[in-house]
Design a protein around this motif. Structure first.
Motif, PDB file in Angstrom:
ATOM      1  N   ASP A   1      12.674  -0.479  -6.099  1.00  0.00           N
ATOM      2  CA  ASP A   1      13.168   0.642  -5.306  1.00  0.00           C
ATOM      3  C   ASP A   1      12.011   1.510  -4.834  1.00  0.00           C
ATOM      4  N   ILE A   2      11.056   1.760  -5.718  1.00  0.00           N
ATOM      5  CA  ILE A   2       9.866   2.532  -5.340  1.00  0.00           C
ATOM      6  C   ILE A   2       9.072   1.782  -4.281  1.00  0.00           C
ATOM      7  N   ALA A   3       8.914   0.473  -4.459  1.00  0.00           N
ATOM      8  CA  ALA A   3       8.174  -0.340  -3.490  1.00  0.00           C
ATOM      9  C   ALA A   3       8.820  -0.268  -2.111  1.00  0.00           C
TER      10      ALA A   3
ATOM     11  N   GLY B   1       8.523   3.733  -0.928  1.00  0.00           N
ATOM     12  CA  GLY B   1       7.274   4.485  -0.934  1.00  0.00           C
ATOM     13  C   GLY B   1       6.042   3.707  -0.528  1.00  0.00           C
ATOM     14  N   PHE B   2       6.206   2.431  -0.163  1.00  0.00           N
ATOM     15  CA  PHE B   2       5.056   1.585   0.148  1.00  0.00           C
ATOM     16  C   PHE B   2       5.276   0.831   1.453  1.00  0.00           C
ATOM     17  N   GLN B   3       4.186   0.292   1.993  1.00  0.00           N
ATOM     18  CA  GLN B   3       4.277  -0.588   3.153  1.00  0.00           C
ATOM     19  C   GLN B   3       3.527  -1.877   2.844  1.00  0.00           C
ATOM     20  N   GLU B   4       3.982  -2.959   3.438  1.00  0.00           N
ATOM     21  CA  GLU B   4       3.398  -4.267   3.158  1.00  0.00           C
ATOM     22  C   GLU B   4       2.131  -4.488   3.961  1.00  0.00           C
ATOM     23  N   VAL B   5       1.158  -5.143   3.336  1.00  0.00           N
ATOM     24  CA  VAL B   5      -0.048  -5.602   4.013  1.00  0.00           C
ATOM     25  C   VAL B   5      -0.117  -7.117   3.853  1.00  0.00           C
ATOM     26  N   ILE B   6      -0.921  -7.772   4.679  1.00  0.00           N
ATOM     27  CA  ILE B   6      -0.970  -9.233   4.639  1.00  0.00           C
ATOM     28  C   ILE B   6      -1.639  -9.722   3.364  1.00  0.00           C
ATOM     29  N   PHE B   7      -2.784  -9.118   3.027  1.00  0.00           N
ATOM     30  CA  PHE B   7      -3.522  -9.516   1.834  1.00  0.00           C
ATOM     31  C   PHE B   7      -3.693  -8.335   0.900  1.00  0.00           C
TER      32      PHE B   7
ATOM     33  N   GLU C   1      -4.881   6.901  -5.852  1.00  0.00           N
ATOM     34  CA  GLU C   1      -5.212   6.974  -4.424  1.00  0.00           C
ATOM     35  C   GLU C   1      -5.628   5.612  -3.883  1.00  0.00           C
ATOM     36  N   GLN C   2      -6.133   4.749  -4.758  1.00  0.00           N
ATOM     37  CA  GLN C   2      -6.532   3.395  -4.339  1.00  0.00           C
ATOM     38  C   GLN C   2      -5.336   2.450  -4.265  1.00  0.00           C
ATOM     39  N   GLY C   3      -4.150   2.937  -4.629  1.00  0.00           N
ATOM     40  CA  GLY C   3      -2.959   2.107  -4.542  1.00  0.00           C
ATOM     41  C   GLY C   3      -2.641   1.321  -5.790  1.00  0.00           C
ATOM     42  N   GLU C   4      -3.359   1.552  -6.893  1.00  0.00           N
ATOM     43  CA  GLU C   4      -3.070   0.856  -8.140  1.00  0.00           C
ATOM     44  C   GLU C   4      -1.847   1.493  -8.806  1.00  0.00           C
ATOM     45  N   VAL C   5      -0.944   0.657  -9.261  1.00  0.00           N
ATOM     46  CA  VAL C   5       0.312   1.127  -9.844  1.00  0.00           C
ATOM     47  C   VAL C   5       0.362   0.737 -11.317  1.00  0.00           C
ATOM     48  N   SER C   6       0.697   1.693 -12.163  1.00  0.00           N
ATOM     49  CA  SER C   6       0.888   1.422 -13.581  1.00  0.00           C
ATOM     50  C   SER C   6       2.141   2.144 -14.047  1.00  0.00           C
ATOM     51  N   GLY C   7       2.693   1.707 -15.157  1.00  0.00           N
ATOM     52  CA  GLY C   7       3.917   2.323 -15.648  1.00  0.00           C
ATOM     53  C   GLY C   7       3.982   2.321 -17.160  1.00  0.00           C
ATOM     54  N   ARG C   8       4.713   3.277 -17.682  1.00  0.00           N
ATOM     55  CA  ARG C   8       4.921   3.380 -19.130  1.00  0.00           C
ATOM     56  C   ARG C   8       6.399   3.621 -19.377  1.00  0.00           C
ATOM     57  N   VAL C   9       7.001   2.777 -20.224  1.00  0.00           N
ATOM     58  CA  VAL C   9       8.424   2.883 -20.537  1.00  0.00           C
ATOM     59  C   VAL C   9       8.545   3.268 -22.002  1.00  0.00           C
TER      60      VAL C   9
ATOM     61  N   ARG D   1       0.846  -1.185   0.000  1.00  0.00           N
ATOM     62  CA  ARG D   1       0.000   0.000   0.000  1.00  0.00           C
ATOM     63  C   ARG D   1       0.881   1.234   0.000  1.00  0.00           C
ATOM     64  N   PRO D   2       0.523   2.264  -0.795  1.00  0.00           N
ATOM     65  CA  PRO D   2       1.348   3.468  -0.853  1.00  0.00           C
ATOM     66  C   PRO D   2       1.261   4.280   0.429  1.00  0.00           C
ATOM     67  N   VAL D   3       2.368   4.916   0.774  1.00  0.00           N
ATOM     68  CA  VAL D   3       2.414   5.853   1.885  1.00  0.00           C
ATOM     69  C   VAL D   3       2.668   7.234   1.274  1.00  0.00           C
ATOM     70  N   PRO D   4       1.645   8.105   1.218  1.00  0.00           N
ATOM     71  CA  PRO D   4       1.754   9.362   0.463  1.00  0.00           C
ATOM     72  C   PRO D   4       2.978  10.193   0.791  1.00  0.00           C
ATOM     73  N   GLU D   5       3.291  10.358   2.076  1.00  0.00           N
ATOM     74  CA  GLU D   5       4.435  11.196   2.427  1.00  0.00           C
ATOM     75  C   GLU D   5       5.749  10.595   1.935  1.00  0.00           C
ATOM     76  N   LYS D   6       5.816   9.256   1.895  1.00  0.00           N
ATOM     77  CA  LYS D   6       7.017   8.599   1.391  1.00  0.00           C
ATOM     78  C   LYS D   6       7.120   8.739  -0.130  1.00  0.00           C
ATOM     79  N   LEU D   7       5.969   8.676  -0.825  1.00  0.00           N
ATOM     80  CA  LEU D   7       5.989   8.873  -2.267  1.00  0.00           C
ATOM     81  C   LEU D   7       6.492  10.275  -2.614  1.00  0.00           C
ATOM     82  N   LEU D   8       6.012  11.280  -1.882  1.00  0.00           N
ATOM     83  CA  LEU D   8       6.438  12.655  -2.135  1.00  0.00           C
ATOM     84  C   LEU D   8       7.934  12.817  -1.867  1.00  0.00           C
ATOM     85  N   LYS D   9       8.399  12.164  -0.809  1.00  0.00           N
ATOM     86  CA  LYS D   9       9.823  12.233  -0.496  1.00  0.00           C
ATOM     87  C   LYS D   9      10.653  11.574  -1.585  1.00  0.00           C
ATOM     88  N   TYR D  10      10.123  10.519  -2.184  1.00  0.00           N
ATOM     89  CA  TYR D  10      10.841   9.805  -3.244  1.00  0.00           C
ATOM     90  C   TYR D  10      10.971  10.658  -4.505  1.00  0.00           C
TER      91      TYR D  10
END
Length: 273
Positions: A121-123, A126-132, A79-87, A40-49
């Motif tokens: 590295d982003i994970a 900028g994120f924290q682990e959840v069980i499920f 905001e729901q924690g979905e991650v996507s990327g474009r290279v 799950r994303p941690v907003p303050e950590k994402l901004l710091k990253y």
């Protein structure tokens, strides 16, 4: 990757009804889904990253270069924690499609690995682990811990070839080791038979056979996936059924999977004796 056989990964169910479900064939996960499905994303950590929050859609975005600047990456976190990327190729500004195609060659594999390292590295930062993966699954897990002092164990966690199933959590009686609930993240198709590979959290629970007709008429409750349909149900953990209702079903499953002596004591307690 060679698939581990059902015989190798199946563990016998203590009640003898049926084995704990062997996981179904894996669905196609994107690289982002594979890495972030239990985070799950941690907003303050994402901004710091270095992520920036959008004004229009409230999503977080970050740009980075890989392969010595040969490729540009844009990572989006909703905001729901979905991650996507474009290279994209830095020289042409076109999306580098071989990244998403298995077996595209050694160079494409090296680009994919560099992109994976960026995502990891982003994970980590900028994120924290959840069980499920799902919110309701985590709420139910917290409530089981609160009520019964039981945490899930993960029978397939140590098998690297079954990474897709590492989050399948079994909840057991503390005294006997018999399980009373199993939370799984499966393809939507295994419940709805609609061909969809969309992930879906479910919990398998034991139920009394004479209660089955009424239970199966309730929204979000289906015959037990990969279990004896006379004794087991699968409950969808998508919020359709409220948490208190699911906890009532879990309590009944605990009662039905406890030993005869314990069931008798509970029956007497329920009768006020």
């Amino acid at each position: 990757m060679a698939r581990t056989s059902k015989k190798q990964i199946t563990k016998e169910h203590p009640e003898g009804d049926k084995p704990i479900p062997a996981p179904e064939a894996p669905s196609d996960l994107t690289l982002e889904e594979e890495i972030f499905q239990r985070l799950r994303p941690v907003p303050e950590k994402l901004l710091k990253y270095g992520f920036k929050k959008g004004d229009s859609d409230s999503a977080y975005r970050c740009r980075a270069a890989i392969k010595d600047g040969a490729f540009n990456c844009e990572i989006t976190v909703t905001e729901q924690g979905e991650v996507s990327g474009r290279v994209t190729d830095a020289a042409t500004a076109e999306e580098y499609l071989p990244l998403r195609i298995p077996g595209s060659g050694a160079y494409a594999a090296s680009v994919r690995e560099a992109y994976r390292e960026l995502l990891l590295d982003i994970a980590g930062q900028g994120f924290q682990e959840v069980i499920f993966a799902g919110e309701q699954a985590n709420r139910i897990t917290a409530e089981i811990l609160k009520r019964y002092d039981v945490r899930p164990d993960f029978p397939w966690q140590e098998n690297p070839s079954q990474n897709r199933y590492r989050s399948y959590g079994v909840f057991r009686h503390r005294d006997s080791g018999k399980w009373f609930a199993l939370i799984m993240n499966v393809r939507e198709d295994v419940i709805f038979k609609n061909g969809s590979a969309k992930p879906l959290d479910i919990v398998n629970l034991k139920a009394a056979p004479d209660e089955m007709p009424d239970l199966l008429r309730r929204p979000g409750i289906f015959p037990g996936y990969h279990m004896n349909h006379r004794h087991w149900i699968s409950v969808i953990l998508s919020g359709e059924l409220p948490d208190p209702d699911i906890m009532s079903l879990i309590e009944e499953s605990r009662r039905l999977t406890s030993g005869p002596a314990k069931r008798q004591r509970r029956s007497l307690q329920d009768a006020g004796l």
